[in-house]
Design a protein around this motif. Sequence first.
Motif, PDB file in Angstrom:
ATOM      1  N   LEU A  14      41.035   3.519  49.076  1.00 56.53           N
ATOM      2  CA  LEU A  14      40.063   2.731  49.817  1.00 56.53           C
ATOM      3  C   LEU A  14      40.376   2.802  51.312  1.00 56.53           C
ATOM      4  CD1 LEU A  14      40.040  -0.426  47.504  1.00 56.53           C
ATOM      5  CD2 LEU A  14      38.462   1.504  47.466  1.00 56.53           C
ATOM      6  N   PRO A  15      39.408   2.440  52.163  1.00 56.78           N
ATOM      7  CA  PRO A  15      39.682   2.465  53.611  1.00 56.78           C
ATOM      8  C   PRO A  15      40.860   1.580  54.001  1.00 56.78           C
ATOM      9  CG  PRO A  15      37.328   2.273  53.195  1.00 56.78           C
ATOM     10  CD  PRO A  15      38.010   2.100  51.868  1.00 56.78           C
ATOM     11  N   GLU A  16      41.004   0.433  53.314  1.00 55.51           N
ATOM     12  CA  GLU A  16      42.063  -0.503  53.675  1.00 55.51           C
ATOM     13  C   GLU A  16      43.425  -0.089  53.147  1.00 55.51           C
ATOM     14  OE1 GLU A  16      39.460  -1.154  51.866  1.00 55.51           O
ATOM     15  OE2 GLU A  16      38.268  -2.822  52.673  1.00 55.51           O
ATOM     16  N   ALA A  17      43.443   0.525  51.967  1.00 57.32           N
ATOM     17  CA  ALA A  17      44.727   0.817  51.321  1.00 57.32           C
ATOM     18  C   ALA A  17      44.521   1.727  50.126  1.00 57.32           C
ATOM     19  CB  ALA A  17      45.397  -0.487  50.865  1.00 57.32           C
ATOM     20  N   VAL A  18      45.641   2.216  49.603  1.00 55.48           N
ATOM     21  CA  VAL A  18      45.651   2.905  48.319  1.00 55.48           C
ATOM     22  C   VAL A  18      46.015   1.868  47.259  1.00 55.48           C
ATOM     23  CG1 VAL A  18      46.697   4.724  46.939  1.00 55.48           C
ATOM     24  CG2 VAL A  18      46.337   5.072  49.386  1.00 55.48           C
ATOM     25  N   ASP A  73      49.059   7.582  54.983  1.00 49.24           N
ATOM     26  CA  ASP A  73      49.132   6.755  56.185  1.00 49.24           C
ATOM     27  C   ASP A  73      48.491   5.384  55.994  1.00 49.24           C
ATOM     28  OD1 ASP A  73      46.517   7.490  55.963  1.00 49.24           O
ATOM     29  OD2 ASP A  73      46.334   8.378  57.960  1.00 49.24           O
ATOM     30  N   ARG A  74      48.253   4.984  54.736  1.00 49.81           N
ATOM     31  CA  ARG A  74      47.630   3.693  54.480  1.00 49.81           C
ATOM     32  C   ARG A  74      48.590   2.738  53.788  1.00 49.81           C
ATOM     33  NH1 ARG A  74      42.088   5.817  51.824  1.00 49.81           N
ATOM     34  NH2 ARG A  74      43.435   7.609  51.459  1.00 49.81           N
ATOM     35  N   ASP A  75      48.248   1.456  53.837  1.00 46.64           N
ATOM     36  CA  ASP A  75      49.022   0.461  53.103  1.00 46.64           C
ATOM     37  C   ASP A  75      48.853   0.705  51.610  1.00 46.64           C
ATOM     38  OD1 ASP A  75      49.789  -0.839  55.483  1.00 46.64           O
ATOM     39  OD2 ASP A  75      47.914  -1.971  55.520  1.00 46.64           O
ATOM     40  N   VAL A  76      49.757   0.129  50.828  1.00 43.23           N
ATOM     41  CA  VAL A  76      49.747   0.337  49.382  1.00 43.23           C
ATOM     42  C   VAL A  76      49.640  -1.012  48.675  1.00 43.23           C
ATOM     43  CG1 VAL A  76      51.014   1.219  47.393  1.00 43.23           C
ATOM     44  CG2 VAL A  76      51.112   2.447  49.577  1.00 43.23           C
ATOM     45  N   VAL A  77      48.700  -1.096  47.740  1.00 44.55           N
ATOM     46  CA  VAL A  77      48.514  -2.296  46.928  1.00 44.55           C
ATOM     47  C   VAL A  77      48.821  -1.940  45.479  1.00 44.55           C
ATOM     48  CG1 VAL A  77      46.853  -3.984  46.066  1.00 44.55           C
ATOM     49  CG2 VAL A  77      46.775  -3.273  48.463  1.00 44.55           C
ATOM     50  N   LEU A  78      49.728  -2.687  44.862  1.00 44.33           N
ATOM     51  CA  LEU A  78      50.063  -2.485  43.452  1.00 44.33           C
ATOM     52  C   LEU A  78      49.428  -3.604  42.650  1.00 44.33           C
ATOM     53  CD1 LEU A  78      51.665  -0.670  41.501  1.00 44.33           C
ATOM     54  CD2 LEU A  78      53.576  -2.258  41.749  1.00 44.33           C
ATOM     55  N   ASP A  79      48.365  -3.270  41.917  1.00 43.59           N
ATOM     56  CA  ASP A  79      47.641  -4.253  41.126  1.00 43.59           C
ATOM     57  C   ASP A  79      48.304  -4.372  39.755  1.00 43.59           C
ATOM     58  OD1 ASP A  79      45.835  -5.825  39.740  1.00 43.59           O
ATOM     59  OD2 ASP A  79      44.066  -4.835  40.577  1.00 43.59           O
ATOM     60  N   LEU A  80      48.907  -5.524  39.478  1.00 42.66           N
ATOM     61  CA  LEU A  80      49.672  -5.740  38.246  1.00 42.66           C
ATOM     62  C   LEU A  80      48.876  -6.493  37.190  1.00 42.66           C
ATOM     63  CD1 LEU A  80      53.055  -6.769  39.936  1.00 42.66           C
ATOM     64  CD2 LEU A  80      52.447  -4.533  38.992  1.00 42.66           C
ATOM     65  N   ALA A 137      40.816  -8.502  46.010  1.00 46.00           N
ATOM     66  CA  ALA A 137      39.963  -8.725  47.185  1.00 46.00           C
ATOM     67  C   ALA A 137      40.728  -9.461  48.289  1.00 46.00           C
ATOM     68  CB  ALA A 137      38.712  -9.501  46.789  1.00 46.00           C
ATOM     69  N   GLN A 138      41.571 -10.416  47.898  1.00 51.76           N
ATOM     70  CA  GLN A 138      42.355 -11.147  48.881  1.00 51.76           C
ATOM     71  C   GLN A 138      43.319 -10.220  49.609  1.00 51.76           C
ATOM     72  OE1 GLN A 138      44.203 -14.057  46.337  1.00 51.76           O
ATOM     73  NE2 GLN A 138      42.599 -15.583  46.672  1.00 51.76           N
ATOM     74  N   ALA A 139      43.975  -9.340  48.865  1.00 55.41           N
ATOM     75  CA  ALA A 139      44.932  -8.413  49.470  1.00 55.41           C
ATOM     76  C   ALA A 139      44.232  -7.465  50.434  1.00 55.41           C
ATOM     77  CB  ALA A 139      45.654  -7.624  48.384  1.00 55.41           C
ATOM     78  N   LEU A 140      43.106  -6.913  50.011  1.00 53.44           N
ATOM     79  CA  LEU A 140      42.392  -5.960  50.857  1.00 53.44           C
ATOM     80  C   LEU A 140      41.853  -6.628  52.108  1.00 53.44           C
ATOM     81  CD1 LEU A 140      40.463  -3.929  48.120  1.00 53.44           C
ATOM     82  CD2 LEU A 140      42.564  -3.287  49.340  1.00 53.44           C
ATOM     83  N   ALA A 141      41.361  -7.863  51.983  1.00 56.03           N
ATOM     84  CA  ALA A 141      40.858  -8.586  53.149  1.00 56.03           C
ATOM     85  C   ALA A 141      41.982  -8.857  54.141  1.00 56.03           C
ATOM     86  CB  ALA A 141      40.197  -9.895  52.714  1.00 56.03           C
ATOM     87  N   CYS A 142      43.156  -9.231  53.628  1.00 54.83           N
ATOM     88  CA  CYS A 142      44.302  -9.500  54.501  1.00 54.83           C
ATOM     89  C   CYS A 142      44.743  -8.237  55.224  1.00 54.83           C
ATOM     90  CB  CYS A 142      45.447 -10.080  53.682  1.00 54.83           C
ATOM     91  SG  CYS A 142      46.940 -10.442  54.635  1.00 54.83           S
ATOM     92  N   LEU A 143      44.811  -7.123  54.500  1.00 55.75           N
ATOM     93  CA  LEU A 143      45.229  -5.866  55.120  1.00 55.75           C
ATOM     94  C   LEU A 143      44.216  -5.395  56.153  1.00 55.75           C
ATOM     95  CD1 LEU A 143      46.585  -3.940  51.990  1.00 55.75           C
ATOM     96  CD2 LEU A 143      47.898  -5.109  53.767  1.00 55.75           C
ATOM     97  N   ALA A 144      42.929  -5.560  55.845  1.00 53.25           N
ATOM     98  CA  ALA A 144      41.886  -5.151  56.784  1.00 53.25           C
ATOM     99  C   ALA A 144      41.961  -5.969  58.062  1.00 53.25           C
ATOM    100  CB  ALA A 144      40.510  -5.296  56.140  1.00 53.25           C
ATOM    101  N   ALA A 145      42.262  -7.257  57.929  1.00 47.34           N
ATOM    102  CA  ALA A 145      42.346  -8.130  59.102  1.00 47.34           C
ATOM    103  C   ALA A 145      43.531  -7.782  59.987  1.00 47.34           C
ATOM    104  CB  ALA A 145      42.445  -9.589  58.653  1.00 47.34           C
ATOM    105  N   GLU A 146      44.593  -7.251  59.379  1.00 47.42           N
ATOM    106  CA  GLU A 146      45.796  -6.931  60.145  1.00 47.42           C
ATOM    107  C   GLU A 146      45.753  -5.546  60.768  1.00 47.42           C
ATOM    108  OE1 GLU A 146      49.094  -7.456  57.558  1.00 47.42           O
ATOM    109  OE2 GLU A 146      48.989  -9.655  57.603  1.00 47.42           O
TER     110      GLU A 146
END
Length: 205
Positions: free
Chosen positions: A92-96, A123-130, A187-196
């Motif tokens: 995704l644009p915000e992260a993998v 070069d993107r942030d990483v989100v691990l969805d558990l 959605a919360q994680a992606l919104a936080c990363l996008a804001a930062e």
Amino acid sequence: MTVVPGLRSGTVNLICDRCGDSVEAVPAVLAEPEVVWTVLVEQGWEGSPFAVGSHRCAGCVVASLVAAPPEVGGPVDAATGPGGWQVDVEELPEAVVLTPGGDIDALVVDVLREALAAALSGDRDVVLDLCRVGMLDSTGLGLLVRAHREARQQGRSFCLVAPSRFVLTVLHTMRLESVFLVFDHRAQALACLAAERPDLSTPGR
């Protein structure tokens, strides 16, 4: 695994659940007496980070990885683990976003390790969805710690999403809940990363 006081002062004996083999160890100073993760890692054992739960000695770990047949339902290859266990990857644009297909243990951790390495090489942030992970053993916990450290060294974020109660308990007991960014929903994680993320369209950024 059974842990009993060792013959020498300050030592303990770890007895394997599977083969009965034992090893003497000097435990690190632990914040909680029921946690054995540091001892397991030092001795090359695998299993639950807690004293209760299944554990395997180094010899049994090797035997399991070499001889264990795949579960019914799927092959084992570079892309999948036993029973077709795999990691879904969404760029995704915000992260993998990586979504493991189930519990994380020694039999499948290499699949997750490869997926994390590929994600962290970008070069993107990483989100691990558990959301599909109920439990993880000491190998999984160690992998998460290393992934977080690598991401931080690269100036990026590594987030955990929807951890189970068991995973949250592991993080809390190991004093790691403040180390990881943890979110209830993706959605919360992606919104936080996008804001930062810096706004590259703004002059001077």
